[in-house]
Design an enzyme around this catalytic site. Structure first.
Site, PDB file in Angstrom:
ATOM      1  N   ASP A  59       0.841  -1.201   0.000  1.00  0.00           N
ATOM      2  CA  ASP A  59       0.000   0.000   0.000  1.00  0.00           C
ATOM      3  C   ASP A  59       0.879   1.256   0.000  1.00  0.00           C
ATOM      4  OD1 ASP A  59       0.508   0.999   2.752  1.00  0.00           O
ATOM      5  OD2 ASP A  59      -0.568  -0.791   3.419  1.00  0.00           O
TER       6      ASP A  59
ATOM      7  N   HIS B 279       8.252  -5.382  -1.212  1.00  0.00           N
ATOM      8  CA  HIS B 279       7.389  -6.312  -1.955  1.00  0.00           C
ATOM      9  C   HIS B 279       6.596  -5.636  -3.062  1.00  0.00           C
ATOM     10  CE1 HIS B 279       7.568  -9.250   1.728  1.00  0.00           C
ATOM     11  NE2 HIS B 279       8.644  -9.282   0.983  1.00  0.00           N
TER      12      HIS B 279
ATOM     13  N   GLY C 253       4.224  -4.464  13.308  1.00  0.00           N
ATOM     14  CA  GLY C 253       3.146  -5.195  12.628  1.00  0.00           C
ATOM     15  C   GLY C 253       3.582  -6.182  11.576  1.00  0.00           C
ATOM     16  N   THR C 254       4.624  -6.950  11.878  1.00  0.00           N
ATOM     17  CA  THR C 254       4.965  -8.048  10.973  1.00  0.00           C
ATOM     18  C   THR C 254       5.172  -9.316  11.777  1.00  0.00           C
ATOM     19  OG1 THR C 254       6.574  -8.956   9.404  1.00  0.00           O
ATOM     20  CG2 THR C 254       7.386  -7.235  10.891  1.00  0.00           C
TER      21      THR C 254
HETATM   22  P1  OAD Z   1       1.310 -11.013   8.661  1.00  0.00           P
HETATM   23  O1  OAD Z   1      -0.136 -11.105   8.373  1.00  0.00           O
HETATM   24  O2  OAD Z   1       2.119 -12.260   8.566  1.00  0.00           O
HETATM   25  O3  OAD Z   1       1.538 -10.432  10.127  1.00  0.00           O
HETATM   26  C1  OAD Z   1       0.825  -9.307  10.557  1.00  0.00           C
HETATM   27  C2  OAD Z   1       1.322  -8.910  11.935  1.00  0.00           C
HETATM   28  O4  OAD Z   1       0.658  -7.713  12.319  1.00  0.00           O
HETATM   29  C3  OAD Z   1       1.056  -9.941  13.037  1.00  0.00           C
HETATM   30  O5  OAD Z   1       2.222 -10.135  13.805  1.00  0.00           O
HETATM   31  C4  OAD Z   1      -0.059  -9.288  13.872  1.00  0.00           C
HETATM   32  O6  OAD Z   1       0.009  -9.635  15.234  1.00  0.00           O
HETATM   33  C5  OAD Z   1       0.261  -7.807  13.676  1.00  0.00           C
HETATM   34  N1  OAD Z   1      -0.878  -6.886  13.868  1.00  0.00           N
HETATM   35  C6  OAD Z   1      -2.197  -7.087  13.710  1.00  0.00           C
HETATM   36  N2  OAD Z   1      -2.902  -5.977  13.936  1.00  0.00           N
HETATM   37  C7  OAD Z   1      -1.999  -5.020  14.258  1.00  0.00           C
HETATM   38  C8  OAD Z   1      -2.098  -3.636  14.590  1.00  0.00           C
HETATM   39  N3  OAD Z   1      -3.265  -3.018  14.636  1.00  0.00           N
HETATM   40  N4  OAD Z   1      -0.955  -2.965  14.854  1.00  0.00           N
HETATM   41  C9  OAD Z   1       0.253  -3.593  14.811  1.00  0.00           C
HETATM   42  N5  OAD Z   1       0.404  -4.895  14.496  1.00  0.00           N
HETATM   43  C10 OAD Z   1      -0.708  -5.594  14.220  1.00  0.00           C
HETATM   44  O7  OAD Z   1       1.888  -9.850   7.718  1.00  0.00           O
HETATM   45  P2  OAD Z   1       3.399  -9.545   7.287  1.00  0.00           P
HETATM   46  O8  OAD Z   1       4.347  -9.956   8.337  1.00  0.00           O
HETATM   47  O9  OAD Z   1       3.428  -8.157   6.793  1.00  0.00           O
HETATM   48  O10 OAD Z   1       4.066 -10.762   1.086  1.00  0.00           O
HETATM   49  O11 OAD Z   1       3.561 -10.510   6.052  1.00  0.00           O
HETATM   50  C11 OAD Z   1       4.737 -10.480   5.310  1.00  0.00           C
HETATM   51  C12 OAD Z   1       4.461 -10.768   3.873  1.00  0.00           C
HETATM   52  O12 OAD Z   1       3.683 -11.962   3.766  1.00  0.00           O
HETATM   53  C13 OAD Z   1       3.618  -9.731   3.164  1.00  0.00           C
HETATM   54  O13 OAD Z   1       4.377  -8.650   2.712  1.00  0.00           O
HETATM   55  C14 OAD Z   1       3.020 -10.497   2.042  1.00  0.00           C
HETATM   56  C15 OAD Z   1       2.615 -11.743   2.797  1.00  0.00           C
HETATM   57  O14 OAD Z   1       2.486 -12.887   2.053  1.00  0.00           O
HETATM   58  C16 OAD Z   1       3.791 -10.847  -0.219  1.00  0.00           C
HETATM   59  O15 OAD Z   1       2.674 -10.738  -0.671  1.00  0.00           O
HETATM   60  C17 OAD Z   1       5.014 -11.076  -1.050  1.00  0.00           C
END
Ligand code: OAD
Length: 229
Positions: free
Chosen positions: A89, A104, A170-171
């Site tokens: 985004d 990404h 948030g990852t």
């Molecule tokens: P994930 O969905 O794996 O993880 C999201 C994280 O955000 C988790 O640790 C949640 O606990 C946390 N979370 C949820 N709500 C939140 C909030 N309001 N504030 C802060 N944190 C919060 O997402 P990513 O780690 O970003 O790749 O995933 C990595 C990659 O996997 C993405 O870029 C995408 C996906 O497949 C591609 O598409 C190549």
């Protein structure tokens, strides 16, 4: 100014109404990642892949940066902020952050399928079968799919090595090479993790875990660090 390097993931944009991937109700529960976000998917069913990203783009156009994005932009008054995001985004940019590296790719851009250097903005939400680059090939979403290299990872790793402070927001730290960036943080730099859930990070006294959502967590981060900036 001290350099603050920030790594963000889907949780950063959750409070803007965009779904994360791996949580309950997340995108990868609704879709099979290899059916919509892989080179094989593109070969097999372009319409499905285009529709998946068109849907994401439509939702993005209807969303806005949240308090967390705005705080990160404000922090540029106090730190030399460099954001590395896994998010496709553009909410960091819309909040006013000036240095954002997209690991990404970017949802609002398309790319030629014969020449990866030909990248175009997408006006509106839709990328269609038959939309062509200037060399006449079909345009694809400008995103990294599973099984594809991450071209910006070298630049990101170099950036992390220059951090005075490193902040992760948030990852789930599940996807490599992005999750491996934490190992490039210099030994003297404190590390902060903002996430309402448990994130697998090494057990270390220099890591401060702020178990909150991005907006609230960043308020706390500001309180902890601003005296020290
Ligand atoms: P994930 O969905 O794996 O993880 C999201 C994280 O955000 C988790 O640790 C949640 O606990 C946390 N979370 C949820 N709500 C939140 C909030 N309001 N504030 C802060 N944190 C919060 O997402 P990513 O780690 O970003 O790749 O995933 C990595 C990659 O996997 C993405 O870029 C995408 C996906 O497949 C591609 O598409 C190549």
């Amino acid at each position: 100014m001290k350099r603050l390097v920030v790594l963000t993931g889907a949780g950063m944009s959750a409070e803007s109404g965009l779904k994360t991937f791996r949580e309950m109700g997340g995108l990868w529960e609704e879709y099979d990642v290899y059916e919509v976000a892989s080179p094989t998917a593109w070969e097999r069913d372009r319409e499905l892949v285009l529709r998946f990203y068109n849907e994401r783009r439509k939702l993005l156009l209807d969303s806005a940066p949240n308090r967390g994005h705005l705080i990160l932009a404000e922090l540029e008054d106090s730190f030399d902020v460099r954001i590395i995001t896994q998010n496709v985004d553009d909410l960091h940019e819309r909040a006013g952050s000036s240095r954002v590296l997209h690991l990404h790719g970017e949802l609002r851009k398309s790319r030629s399928t014969v020449d990866p250097h030909l990248i175009y903005p997408i006006e509106g939400w839709e990328l269609k079968e038959g939309d062509l680059c200037e060399k006449g090939s079909q345009l694809r979403p400008h995103v990294v799919w599973f099984g594809e290299p991450v071209p910006a990872i070298g630049e990101a790793a170099e950036m992390v090595q220059t951090a005075d402070l490193f902040l992760v927001i948030g990852t789930s730290m599940n996807v490599y090479p992005a999750a491996g960036l934490i190992s490039y943080v210099p030994g003297h730099a404190p590390i902060f993790i903002i996430d309402p859930n448990v994130v697998p990070v090494p057990d270390s006294s220099r890591i401060t875990i702020i178990r909150k959502k991005a907006g609230e967590g960043l308020e706390e981060f500001m309180n902890i660090t601003l005296n020290d900036a």
